[in-house]
Design an enzyme around this catalytic site. Structure first.
Site, PDB file in Angstrom:
ATOM      1  CG  ASP A 103       5.282  -0.238 -14.510  1.00  0.00           C
ATOM      2  OD1 ASP A 103       3.904  -0.491 -14.335  1.00  0.00           O
ATOM      3  OD2 ASP A 103       5.509   0.875 -14.362  1.00  0.00           O
ATOM      4  CG  ASP A 106       0.428   0.143  -5.708  1.00  0.00           C
ATOM      5  OD1 ASP A 106       1.497  -0.452  -4.916  1.00  0.00           O
ATOM      6  OD2 ASP A 106       0.021   1.134  -5.214  1.00  0.00           O
TER       7      ASP A 106
END
Ligand code: 5GP
Ligand code: MG
Length: 179
Positions: A103, A106
Site C-alpha cells: 500500500d 514510508d
C-alpha cells in the site's frame, strides 16, 4: 465528501478516486509490458493493499497469478527491535518473477525486510509495486520499481489504508488535517 472525521481525527480529501485509478492503470500497463511472457506472481501484503491489489490486478492483461501474505510484528531483542515476519506464504516462489504489492512505502524498512525474507526462497526476480511512496521518508536503500503516486510526508487514509483500522472503505485518499 471532501472532509471526514475518523475517531478523533479530521482528514481532507487529497487524491480523488478517478486520479488513483488513472495512476493504478498506468503502473499496470508498465507491468504488462515489462513482465510479458513471464507469468509473474503478485504477492499482495495484507491488510492495507487489498483494494489496490484488486484494482491493479484487474488492469493486468498478461498471464499472471496473485496471492496474499501478512506481516506479523513482534518485539525482537533490543538490537533487532521490532521484527516483521512474513506469514501465509504457501506458494513455491523458486524460479518465479515475484511482484510485491504494497500500500505505502514510508521508511522502506518493511519492504527491505520483505525482500530479504523472500530472497532466501530463490525467486527468479523480485520487484516492488507500491500504491504510494513518501520519498521524503525513505531511509534505507530500496529500489521501488513501480510507484503509482508519490506523496508528501503526511499521514493518509482510504483506498485500503487505515487509521486505527478505520477508513479502509473510503474510495478516495484523505490526508490528516494538522491542528
Ligand atoms: P515503512 O516500513 O516503509 O516505514 O512502513 C510501511 C508501513 O507503514 C505501511 O505498509 C503502512 O502499513 C504504514 N504506513 C506508513 N505511512 C502510512 C500512512 O500515511 N497511512 C497509513 N494508513 N499507513 C501508513
Ligand atoms: Mg502495508
Amino acid at each position: 465528501m471532501s472532509r471526514v472525521t475518523i475517531l478523533d481525527k479530521t482528514f481532507d480529501i487529497s487524491i480523488p478516486e478517478a486520479e488513483i485509478l488513472k495512476q493504478v492503470k498506468r503502473v499496470a500497463e508498465q507491468i504488462n509490458k515489462d513482465m510479458n511472457g513471464k507469468n509473474p506472481l503478485f504477492l499482495a501484503v495484507l491488510n492495507g493493499s487489498f483494494v489496490f491489489a484488486a484494482d491493479l490486478f484487474r488492469f493486468i492483461t498478461i498471464p499472471s497469478e496473485i496471492s496474499f501474505v501478512k506481516l506479523a510484528s513482534y518485539e525482537g531483542t533490543v538490537s533487532t527491535g521490532k521484527i516483521k515476519e512474513v506469514i501465509g506464504l504457501n506458494e513455491d516462489i523458486s524460479g518465479r518473477d515475484v511482484i510485491i504489492v504494497e500500500d505505502i512505502v514510508d521508511t522502506g524498512s518493511t519492504m527491505k525486510r520483505m525482500l530479504e525474507t523472500l530472497g532466501t526462497r530463490n525467486p527468479r526476480s523480485l520487484h516492488i509495486c507500491t500504491l504510494l511512496l513518501k520519498p521524503g521518508k525513505l531511509s534505507v536503500p530500496l529500489n521501488v520499481e513501480y510507484v503509482a503516486m508519490e506523496i508528501p510526508n503526511d499521514f493518509i487514509v482510504g483506498y485500503g489504508l487505515d487509521y486505527d483500522q478505520q477508513g479502509r472503505n473510503l474510495r478516495d485518499i484523505y490526508t490528516l488535517v494538522q491542528e
